[in-house]
Design a protein around this motif. Sequence first.
Motif, short mmCIF file in Angstrom:
data_model
loop_
_atom_site.label_atom_id
_atom_site.label_comp_id
_atom_site.label_asym_id
_atom_site.label_seq_id
_atom_site.Cartn_x
_atom_site.Cartn_y
_atom_site.Cartn_z
N UNK A 174 0.81 -1.21 0.00
CA UNK A 174 0.00 0.00 0.00
C UNK A 174 0.84 1.27 0.00
N UNK A 175 2.16 1.12 -0.03
CA UNK A 175 3.04 2.27 0.12
C UNK A 175 2.94 3.25 -1.04
N UNK A 176 3.04 4.56 -0.75
CA UNK A 176 3.07 5.56 -1.82
C UNK A 176 4.45 5.58 -2.48
N UNK A 177 4.61 6.41 -3.48
CA UNK A 177 5.90 6.50 -4.16
C UNK A 177 6.94 7.22 -3.32
N UNK A 178 6.52 8.30 -2.67
CA UNK A 178 7.46 9.19 -1.99
C UNK A 178 7.23 9.27 -0.48
N UNK A 179 8.24 9.80 0.21
CA UNK A 179 8.08 10.09 1.63
C UNK A 179 8.58 8.99 2.55
N UNK A 180 8.27 9.15 3.81
CA UNK A 180 8.74 8.24 4.85
C UNK A 180 8.33 6.80 4.59
N UNK A 220 -0.05 10.73 -9.08
CA UNK A 220 -0.21 9.41 -8.47
C UNK A 220 0.74 9.16 -7.30
N UNK A 221 1.66 10.10 -7.03
CA UNK A 221 2.74 9.83 -6.09
C UNK A 221 2.25 9.38 -4.72
N UNK A 222 1.13 9.93 -4.27
CA UNK A 222 0.64 9.61 -2.92
C UNK A 222 -0.38 8.48 -2.91
N UNK A 223 -0.73 7.94 -4.07
CA UNK A 223 -1.75 6.89 -4.11
C UNK A 223 -1.22 5.58 -3.53
#
Length: 358
Positions: A174-180, A220-223
Amino acid sequence: MRVLIAPDSFGETLTAVEATAAIAAGWSAVRPDDQLIEAPQSDGGPGFVDVVAAAGGTIRTTVVEGPLGVDVPARWLLDGTDAYLESAQACGLGLLGGPPTPRTARDAHSRGVGQLVVAALDAGARRIVVGLGGSSCTDGGRGLVETLAQGFGSADAAVARLRAVELVAATDVEHPLLGEHGAARVFGPQKGADPETVEFLEERNTAWAGQLHRVTARDVAAEAGAGAAGGIGAALLALGGTRESGAHVVAQRTRQDRQLASAQLVITGEGRLDQQSLRGKLVIALAAAARRRAIATLVLAGQVLLDTADLDSAGIDDALSLVDHAGSVELAMSDAYAQLRDLAAAAARGWDGGAARQ
């Protein structure tokens, strides 16, 4: 007793098919009168094609560019107008030719996955399901998109071509593309990235996410699922794809409901049962389905890093560790089939209807 044996793959050591065979061999050696239903599973990662192929279709092989530029044969399935592809066949960790390093983490790409999509389109596929997981790359799917753009003349032309088909990203990540919680920071270290390389990959994917947005008009980065397979999920979503649970895709293909309906015990497993497993991975989904039917679930995993409360909340009656059984990580990995077979035998000897005591 009717026992449904339905594990996922054990990382790079055992495919789901191999793990199923090992568990069945160990269990039947102790309880020969039990009726075993062998049903290897996948959440979209390594072994996905072999698992879905059990329900029919024709396996095809296409030579594609591997993650570091060396051509590799990649297997995929065509069943009517449905195509099932597997990212690990084209850019999996096992295709690196050695252990992952910071260099391979930077250089590995997804171009071969794009070549598989082209092969499926050329074969007349109208629905393309791409199993995501086990990749060596963290390129955000850039290699895939660039390959499609080259094949159809431009990125816009590739997007237009894919609108004519149903494109599915099959993953339980379920992880997004970016971030922690994104592809680089969560999965980069597993692919050889040191801290400096993780930051490099994060910055590169941030820039790439902006390009995807400009070209496809979809941010889509946060999807959920965008970070799957090093960000290949983001590329597929940007190209008009939808995300489906890989475990659900397999469950539908293998008619899992029918298999569960007559089972009295489910034995499943994976390489590492941990907090990430709780985020919708296959083992947890299967345990939940079994609990709804009041069927006990036993998990045999490479490592078990969940406590009793976590196991209970997930509907798992007992979980046994292959590493604990073997006595070391090294032996558990180097002799995985025999160790899993013996662990299954030990579980069968101790099974009391609600727990396997060793």
